[in-house]
Design a protein around this motif. Sequence first.
Motif, PDB file in Angstrom:
ATOM      1  N   VAL A 148      14.777  -7.637 -12.603  1.00  9.97           N
ATOM      2  CA  VAL A 148      13.370  -7.997 -12.494  1.00  9.97           C
ATOM      3  C   VAL A 148      13.154  -9.442 -12.950  1.00  9.97           C
ATOM      4  N   ALA A 149      13.828  -9.818 -14.043  1.00  5.84           N
ATOM      5  CA  ALA A 149      13.670 -11.178 -14.561  1.00  5.84           C
ATOM      6  C   ALA A 149      14.326 -12.205 -13.644  1.00  5.84           C
ATOM      7  N   VAL A 150      15.533 -11.919 -13.177  1.00  7.36           N
ATOM      8  CA  VAL A 150      16.247 -12.867 -12.319  1.00  7.36           C
ATOM      9  C   VAL A 150      15.482 -13.106 -11.018  1.00  7.36           C
ATOM     10  N   SER A 151      15.009 -12.034 -10.399  1.00 10.62           N
ATOM     11  CA  SER A 151      14.298 -12.150  -9.120  1.00 10.62           C
ATOM     12  C   SER A 151      12.832 -12.510  -9.305  1.00 10.62           C
ATOM     13  N   SER A 152      12.313 -12.277 -10.506  1.00 13.65           N
ATOM     14  CA  SER A 152      10.891 -12.459 -10.802  1.00 13.65           C
ATOM     15  C   SER A 152      10.019 -11.694  -9.802  1.00 13.65           C
ATOM     16  N   HIS A 153      10.375 -10.429  -9.617  1.00 17.97           N
ATOM     17  CA  HIS A 153       9.592  -9.507  -8.792  1.00 17.97           C
ATOM     18  C   HIS A 153       9.344  -8.227  -9.582  1.00 17.97           C
ATOM     19  N   PRO A 154       8.195  -7.588  -9.398  1.00 14.97           N
ATOM     20  CA  PRO A 154       7.980  -6.303 -10.074  1.00 14.97           C
ATOM     21  C   PRO A 154       9.015  -5.288  -9.621  1.00 14.97           C
ATOM     22  N   GLY A 155       9.404  -4.398 -10.524  1.00 12.68           N
ATOM     23  CA  GLY A 155      10.499  -3.471 -10.243  1.00 12.68           C
ATOM     24  C   GLY A 155      10.304  -2.638  -9.003  1.00 12.68           C
ATOM     25  N   TRP A 156       9.100  -2.120  -8.789  1.00 11.15           N
ATOM     26  CA  TRP A 156       8.861  -1.243  -7.636  1.00 11.15           C
ATOM     27  C   TRP A 156       9.065  -1.996  -6.322  1.00 11.15           C
ATOM     28  N   LEU A 157       8.601  -3.263  -6.273  1.00  8.04           N
ATOM     29  CA  LEU A 157       8.729  -4.047  -5.049  1.00  8.04           C
ATOM     30  C   LEU A 157      10.176  -4.466  -4.833  1.00  8.04           C
ATOM     31  N   ASP A 345       0.282 -14.445  -6.402  1.00  9.89           N
ATOM     32  CA  ASP A 345      -0.503 -13.446  -7.134  1.00  9.89           C
ATOM     33  C   ASP A 345      -0.295 -12.043  -6.583  1.00  9.89           C
ATOM     34  N   ILE A 346       0.228 -11.927  -5.355  1.00 10.97           N
ATOM     35  CA  ILE A 346       0.509 -10.614  -4.771  1.00 10.97           C
ATOM     36  C   ILE A 346       1.433  -9.811  -5.677  1.00 10.97           C
ATOM     37  N   LYS A 347       2.352 -10.475  -6.345  1.00  9.48           N
ATOM     38  CA  LYS A 347       3.292  -9.768  -7.224  1.00  9.48           C
ATOM     39  C   LYS A 347       2.580  -9.025  -8.350  1.00  9.48           C
ATOM     40  N   LEU A 348       1.438  -9.552  -8.776  1.00  3.38           N
ATOM     41  CA  LEU A 348       0.687  -8.921  -9.853  1.00  3.38           C
ATOM     42  C   LEU A 348      -0.404  -7.989  -9.339  1.00  3.38           C
ATOM     43  N   LEU A 349      -0.951  -8.292  -8.170  1.00  2.00           N
ATOM     44  CA  LEU A 349      -2.110  -7.556  -7.683  1.00  2.00           C
ATOM     45  C   LEU A 349      -1.755  -6.275  -6.941  1.00  2.00           C
ATOM     46  N   ARG A 350      -0.607  -6.250  -6.275  1.00  2.79           N
ATOM     47  CA  ARG A 350      -0.209  -5.063  -5.531  1.00  2.79           C
ATOM     48  C   ARG A 350       0.440  -4.027  -6.453  1.00  2.79           C
ATOM     49  N   ARG A 351       0.277  -2.763  -6.070  1.00  2.06           N
ATOM     50  CA  ARG A 351       0.886  -1.643  -6.784  1.00  2.06           C
ATOM     51  C   ARG A 351       1.683  -0.801  -5.798  1.00  2.06           C
ATOM     52  N   ALA A 352       2.652  -0.058  -6.305  1.00  3.90           N
ATOM     53  CA  ALA A 352       3.483   0.783  -5.436  1.00  3.90           C
ATOM     54  C   ALA A 352       2.630   1.768  -4.640  1.00  3.90           C
ATOM     55  N   THR A 353       1.557   2.262  -5.256  1.00  2.66           N
ATOM     56  CA  THR A 353       0.696   3.253  -4.583  1.00  2.66           C
ATOM     57  C   THR A 353      -0.079   2.651  -3.415  1.00  2.66           C
ATOM     58  N   ASP A 354      -0.184   1.327  -3.373  1.00  2.60           N
ATOM     59  CA  ASP A 354      -0.932   0.685  -2.284  1.00  2.60           C
ATOM     60  C   ASP A 354      -0.254   0.888  -0.933  1.00  2.60           C
ATOM     61  N   ILE A 355       1.066   0.967  -0.928  1.00  3.84           N
ATOM     62  CA  ILE A 355       1.802   0.905   0.336  1.00  3.84           C
ATOM     63  C   ILE A 355       1.502   2.106   1.223  1.00  3.84           C
ATOM     64  N   GLU A 356       1.502   3.294   0.665  1.00  5.08           N
ATOM     65  CA  GLU A 356       1.196   4.488   1.452  1.00  5.08           C
ATOM     66  C   GLU A 356      -0.247   4.454   1.947  1.00  5.08           C
ATOM     67  N   GLN A 357      -1.158   3.988   1.099  1.00  2.00           N
ATOM     68  CA  GLN A 357      -2.562   3.896   1.513  1.00  2.00           C
ATOM     69  C   GLN A 357      -2.733   2.900   2.658  1.00  2.00           C
ATOM     70  N   LEU A 358      -2.031   1.777   2.572  1.00  2.00           N
ATOM     71  CA  LEU A 358      -2.099   0.788   3.644  1.00  2.00           C
ATOM     72  C   LEU A 358      -1.507   1.326   4.941  1.00  2.00           C
ATOM     73  N   ALA A 359      -0.396   2.055   4.837  1.00  2.83           N
ATOM     74  CA  ALA A 359       0.230   2.636   6.032  1.00  2.83           C
ATOM     75  C   ALA A 359      -0.716   3.617   6.715  1.00  2.83           C
ATOM     76  N   GLN A 360      -1.435   4.386   5.940  1.00  2.16           N
ATOM     77  CA  GLN A 360      -2.411   5.313   6.522  1.00  2.16           C
ATOM     78  C   GLN A 360      -3.533   4.559   7.220  1.00  2.16           C
ATOM     79  N   GLN A 361      -3.997   3.468   6.602  1.00  2.00           N
ATOM     80  CA  GLN A 361      -5.049   2.651   7.220  1.00  2.00           C
ATOM     81  C   GLN A 361      -4.555   2.009   8.511  1.00  2.00           C
ATOM     82  N   GLN A 362      -3.327   1.531   8.500  1.00  2.00           N
ATOM     83  CA  GLN A 362      -2.756   0.895   9.688  1.00  2.00           C
ATOM     84  C   GLN A 362      -2.640   1.891  10.845  1.00  2.00           C
ATOM     85  N   LEU A 363      -2.205   3.105  10.548  1.00  2.00           N
ATOM     86  CA  LEU A 363      -2.109   4.143  11.583  1.00  2.00           C
ATOM     87  C   LEU A 363      -3.490   4.515  12.097  1.00  2.00           C
ATOM     88  N   GLN A 364      -4.459   4.557  11.191  1.00  2.00           N
ATOM     89  CA  GLN A 364      -5.841   4.859  11.585  1.00  2.00           C
ATOM     90  C   GLN A 364      -6.392   3.791  12.519  1.00  2.00           C
TER      91      GLN A 364
END
Length: 442
Positions: A148-157, A345-364
């Motif tokens: 996480v530190a080397v890549s400077s990305h949140p663990g879930w992403l 700022d996306i690295k801080l603002l996005r959450r793992a739970t967002d992805i499934e919700q976005l996928a549902q919106q995209q399919l809709q």
Amino acid sequence: MPLTQTKDKISARLVATRAVQLVAEKGLNSDRALEDAGINKLANARDVSFARSICLGTLRWYQQLEVILSLLLDKPLQRKHQDIHFLLLTALFQLSKTDIARHGIVSETVNIVYTIRKKWAKGLVNGVLRNYLRQADSLNNKINGHPVAVSSHPGWLLQIIQTSWPEQWRDITDENNKQAPMSLRINVQRSCRKEYLSLLKTSGIHALGSDISPSGITLEAPCRIERLPGFDDGLVSVQDIAPQLAAGLLDLQDGQQVLDACAAPGGKTAHIAEASSGKVKLTALELDPQRLLLINQNMVRLGHKVDVKQGDACRPETWWSGQKYDRILLDAPCSGSGVIRRHPDIKLLRRATDIEQLAQQQLQLLSALWPLLKVGGKLLYATCSILPQENENVINSFLSQEDHAKELRIDVNYGHSRQYGIQILPGEHQMDGFFYACLQKN
């Protein structure tokens, strides 16, 4: 406690620190955070640029800086002293990632302690920063085993990127931590690339034509929009090369009815108008009234006549006339994981739970817009994401439920061919991360 400032001692570093804290604690995007932090009160354009660069740089390296700071502190700071925590983060960014004079960084950061009325923290701030300077090599060795530190990305992403792109993930995270290039799109109704490159050269701006987009140009170094010759006259727009590909992939023909859904701020709308020489009947749809104004402003500046509508793409019955479209562009709301280098700022603002919700919106959105397409018509699905959950998986789900849809393979000399569509990864041909898939109605 939020970081406060006296009226007569506002500084770029103070604004940047406050903005980073607002992003991390309040969930504001960086533009809004900088505005609320007082960037518009800074004395000159140089200070504004400096504050923005410190803010975005700290956000870009946030995960790494947090780990380094934890190694330098004996214990975490109390919640009421989180302003000092963020002050140290911005200072560590400057010390580790810039060539600013080290003594100046330490001195100015300590001065801010007085400005925010926390004189007690002078010794702490001075000690932490000087310890970093003494221990930098040792600290860097310690974080080498911390992904996480080397890549400077949140663990879930980081985990999703590693799983989705096992051979490319290091290149992706490296590119995400770079500053994005500034690219332009020539308005071919008012100029041509050769002429505009000449104008740039005359203005002392070095640039090269894109080998992917015939109307695209990438600058050697970013510059202020005011420096771009003919910008106010509509000769050019600022747009990354990847979204410039949409107009060509739509396979536009004279007289077609074309819908650009989720159109703001209007870059792809304008490019469709330019690529078709205004010979298609183009509608731009946007739900947000403020973002709708951006579309109208861009169309006026560029000289395009477009039917701009406010409406929800998921509810066509509230705005659709009933006349079907030959082409639909759906640039769907997404995680923005392909444009992190542009919006760290996306690295801080996005959450793992967002992805499934976005996928549902995209399919809709796909399901809602599909009935508006003529038989034989084409729908181009696009996102600025690199995550399969928002891209080929969404297309797969849609095709499994829609009998009269088929994918048309995109045969181009860029990107990565996927089960459905093509994926451009950040940095490839200097482009942002982008996904395209083309669907046709049988």
